[in-house]
Design a protein around this motif. Sequence first.
Motif, PDB file in Angstrom:
ATOM      1  N   ASN A 105      52.857  58.053 -44.754  1.00  0.00           N
ATOM      2  CA  ASN A 105      53.365  59.307 -44.209  1.00  0.00           C
ATOM      3  C   ASN A 105      53.330  60.387 -45.305  1.00  0.00           C
ATOM      4  O   ASN A 105      52.843  60.165 -46.410  1.00  0.00           O
ATOM      5  N   ASP A 106      53.868  61.569 -44.979  1.00  0.00           N
ATOM      6  CA  ASP A 106      53.802  62.695 -45.920  1.00  0.00           C
ATOM      7  C   ASP A 106      54.561  62.404 -47.211  1.00  0.00           C
ATOM      8  O   ASP A 106      54.103  62.747 -48.308  1.00  0.00           O
ATOM      9  N   PHE A 107      55.740  61.771 -47.092  1.00  0.00           N
ATOM     10  CA  PHE A 107      56.544  61.495 -48.283  1.00  0.00           C
ATOM     11  C   PHE A 107      55.853  60.469 -49.187  1.00  0.00           C
ATOM     12  O   PHE A 107      55.883  60.599 -50.422  1.00  0.00           O
ATOM     13  N   ASP A 108      55.217  59.450 -48.582  1.00  0.00           N
ATOM     14  CA  ASP A 108      54.484  58.457 -49.378  1.00  0.00           C
ATOM     15  C   ASP A 108      53.312  59.102 -50.104  1.00  0.00           C
ATOM     16  O   ASP A 108      53.043  58.787 -51.278  1.00  0.00           O
ATOM     17  N   ARG A 109      52.621  60.013 -49.440  1.00  0.00           N
ATOM     18  CA  ARG A 109      51.502  60.708 -50.091  1.00  0.00           C
ATOM     19  C   ARG A 109      51.996  61.588 -51.239  1.00  0.00           C
ATOM     20  O   ARG A 109      51.348  61.699 -52.282  1.00  0.00           O
ATOM     21  N   PHE A 110      53.175  62.210 -51.052  1.00  0.00           N
ATOM     22  CA  PHE A 110      53.749  63.030 -52.123  1.00  0.00           C
ATOM     23  C   PHE A 110      54.116  62.167 -53.335  1.00  0.00           C
ATOM     24  O   PHE A 110      53.843  62.545 -54.485  1.00  0.00           O
ATOM     25  N   LYS A 111      54.728  60.994 -53.085  1.00  0.00           N
ATOM     26  CA  LYS A 111      55.079  60.097 -54.186  1.00  0.00           C
ATOM     27  C   LYS A 111      53.829  59.614 -54.930  1.00  0.00           C
ATOM     28  O   LYS A 111      53.822  59.523 -56.171  1.00  0.00           O
ATOM     29  N   LEU A 112      52.772  59.327 -54.183  1.00  0.00           N
ATOM     30  CA  LEU A 112      51.520  58.912 -54.807  1.00  0.00           C
ATOM     31  C   LEU A 112      50.938  60.027 -55.671  1.00  0.00           C
ATOM     32  O   LEU A 112      50.448  59.783 -56.781  1.00  0.00           O
ATOM     33  N   GLN A 113      51.015  61.257 -55.176  1.00  0.00           N
ATOM     34  CA  GLN A 113      50.507  62.402 -55.934  1.00  0.00           C
ATOM     35  C   GLN A 113      51.274  62.580 -57.247  1.00  0.00           C
ATOM     36  O   GLN A 113      50.686  62.805 -58.308  1.00  0.00           O
ATOM     37  N   VAL A 114      52.602  62.454 -57.187  1.00  0.00           N
ATOM     38  CA  VAL A 114      53.430  62.596 -58.397  1.00  0.00           C
ATOM     39  C   VAL A 114      53.123  61.475 -59.385  1.00  0.00           C
ATOM     40  O   VAL A 114      53.015  61.703 -60.603  1.00  0.00           O
ATOM     41  N   ALA A 115      52.958  60.245 -58.875  1.00  0.00           N
ATOM     42  CA  ALA A 115      52.658  59.111 -59.762  1.00  0.00           C
ATOM     43  C   ALA A 115      51.301  59.298 -60.446  1.00  0.00           C
ATOM     44  O   ALA A 115      51.163  59.026 -61.649  1.00  0.00           O
TER      45      ALA A 115
END
Length: 203
Positions: A105-115
């Motif tokens: 979802n959007d939040f998982d994609r955001f966490k991946l981007q930050v990592a």
Amino acid sequence: MPFRKFVEVGRVVFIIFGRHEGKICVIVDIIDQNRALVDGPCTDVERHPISFRRLELTNFVIKIEPSCERSEIEKAWNEANINEKWAKTKWAKRLEDQRKRNSMNDFDRFKLQVAKRMRNKMINLQVKIIKRKDKTAARRARRAEKTGIPIRPKQPRKPKEKKTGKKPRRLSKRRLALRAKRAKRVKGNTAGRHTKTAEAKKQ
């Protein structure tokens, strides 16, 4: 480059299109130059004809006879450990990563981007440190060539000893001035008291 994969009975194939897309099965028989009969008792693929355009050949082959029963296919499949071998291939791992990416979802994609951003920062920092060390080493080598003085190995620095005693507190000019004013007031008050007590004794 010679071909290593051939359309044959017992060849394990991957279905790329249709209702069984993403599953593996085995060629049971060859109908003609355009179609084959496939079956997958261990992957929930029923026996049905399929076009070669919807198949991709894998590196695995099991020993079965043409148009054999599902029980024989299942036995040969389990003996060859096809499911375990398939799970270890780069092909299967890439497909699994693709499925995970599609289910995010959007939040998982955001966490991946930050990592990823943090990982890139760490990598760039280490690269800069290595480049800086290489530059200093090259500079020292050039200097040694010019002067003829050999490069001395760097000695490890001694750890600094911690001082146990507390350092005296440094006061600002403003605080020092305030302290001086207070000292003057105290002196004035004590002098006035002494004069009053002396007059009272005389009386």
